[in-house]
Design a protein around this motif. Sequence first.
Motif, PDB file in Angstrom:
ATOM      1  N   CYS A  58       0.819  -1.060  -0.138  1.00 28.53           N
ATOM      2  CA  CYS A  58       0.149   0.166   0.116  1.00 28.53           C
ATOM      3  C   CYS A  58       0.956   1.190  -0.080  1.00 28.53           C
ATOM      4  N   VAL A  59       0.565   2.062  -0.909  1.00 32.10           N
ATOM      5  CA  VAL A  59       1.551   3.440  -1.088  1.00 32.10           C
ATOM      6  C   VAL A  59       0.605   4.472  -0.792  1.00 32.10           C
ATOM      7  N   ASP A  60       0.904   5.461  -0.148  1.00 30.21           N
ATOM      8  CA  ASP A  60       0.327   6.680  -0.018  1.00 30.21           C
ATOM      9  C   ASP A  60       0.458   7.766  -0.971  1.00 30.21           C
ATOM     10  N   ALA A  61      -0.310   8.795  -0.693  1.00 32.21           N
ATOM     11  CA  ALA A  61      -0.206  10.059  -1.603  1.00 32.21           C
ATOM     12  C   ALA A  61       1.118  10.764  -1.790  1.00 32.21           C
ATOM     13  N   TYR A  62       2.065  10.305  -0.738  1.00 36.29           N
ATOM     14  CA  TYR A  62       3.241  11.077  -0.902  1.00 36.29           C
ATOM     15  C   TYR A  62       4.410  10.187  -1.674  1.00 36.29           C
ATOM     16  N   GLY A  63       3.949   8.895  -1.898  1.00 33.50           N
ATOM     17  CA  GLY A  63       4.849   7.984  -2.391  1.00 33.50           C
ATOM     18  C   GLY A  63       5.533   6.978  -1.420  1.00 33.50           C
ATOM     19  N   ASN A  64       5.077   6.896  -0.195  1.00 32.75           N
ATOM     20  CA  ASN A  64       5.556   6.238   0.873  1.00 32.75           C
ATOM     21  C   ASN A  64       4.875   4.649   0.816  1.00 32.75           C
ATOM     22  N   THR A  65       5.626   3.946   1.016  1.00 34.37           N
ATOM     23  CA  THR A  65       5.250   2.419   1.212  1.00 34.37           C
ATOM     24  C   THR A  65       4.676   2.241   2.401  1.00 34.37           C
TER      25      THR A  65
END
Length: 389
Positions: free
Chosen positions: A101-108
Amino acid sequence: MEPAKPSLELLSSLTDEHVLRALMRHRRLTRAELAAKTGISKPTVGESVRRLTGTGLVADTGQRTPGGRGRGRVGSYYALVADAGVALAVSIAPVGIVAECVDAYGNTVSRAERPLGRPARPDDVAVALQAAAAAARHDAGLTPRLAVVSAADPVNRHTGRLVHLPDAPFLLGELDPAGVLASEVAGPVTVDNDVNWAARAERDHAGSALDNFAYLFLGEGLGCAIVSDGEVRRGHGGLAGEIAHLLTAGPAGQAIPFIEVFGQLGLRQPGTTAIDVDRLLAAAKRPGAEAVTTRRVLGQAIAGVLSAVVALADPQVVVVGGPWGSHPVFLDLIAAATARPRHVPVQSVALTAEPSLAGVRLEALSRLRAAIVAAAHQASTRPAPQTGG
């Protein structure tokens, strides 16, 4: 006639998109910083922040800039809310399933893995796929807005189903990833072949310097992606680049499908058409006449395949990846194969760590950000609830 002026609703929507994308890039910003980053006036940015806060997608973080006592006004920092959304990025490969799952900042924000047995059958893969996705979703604490999937098999571009072709080295049958993942995501599921995703990641890594190339993948399976004018060309059904059955020169000089060359050389894994990478590398690197013959046969076979690719696609460069394709021994063979009749430069891939998953992550991030922007527009244009009188 004067051109029609954009409506206030359209202007507000565009402003909200600029503000949201600035927050996605920089995590937290004050109104003044948002105005500076977007080039939009402070009052207009202020109205956008008010609207986005009302939609529940943006919130005051509670953090303040240093200010007061002659040092200027105190500014409030704004950011996306913690549950703005995540996207599911999935890799279906011979070694197993990876779901992130990745968030809107590009973090996993979460990652789950499930192994697969050999040979891989659709029911077993479906169970592992659903389990990995459910685990990633649980650890992220959010239902993904959408999913993007890489599969080590041909993909029907119209249905998203994995297509079983003769001599397929991985999946023995067809699989519908979108159907399997329907219960784990709230929105659409996008599926494509792993080599296509790896080529997209390579393209994005290199920037505009690499927008016309062939990406040759040589591993347990054989694949090729064609990138033309910056776009991966998938063909009518999504099967462009399936080079395993392309006719080329065999060990005795006869024309045979590329995949059969490895069978005749005894370089397949037992009971499957998958190439035994360790045995292939050992056979090609060891000294002696046998190794010379192996390299010659593979060089001829690869030359036949690349002659067809170069003639039809006219690539600027051939980028080579995969567990054995990017090995120096085979890079030299491939470079020799592209030297005639039309010379095309050959280079090894720049991205070697999970290249197809890297491409999936980038696409998932792009689609997630677009989904958040769309959600903001829908929320801001939704009619206010009617109150009884």
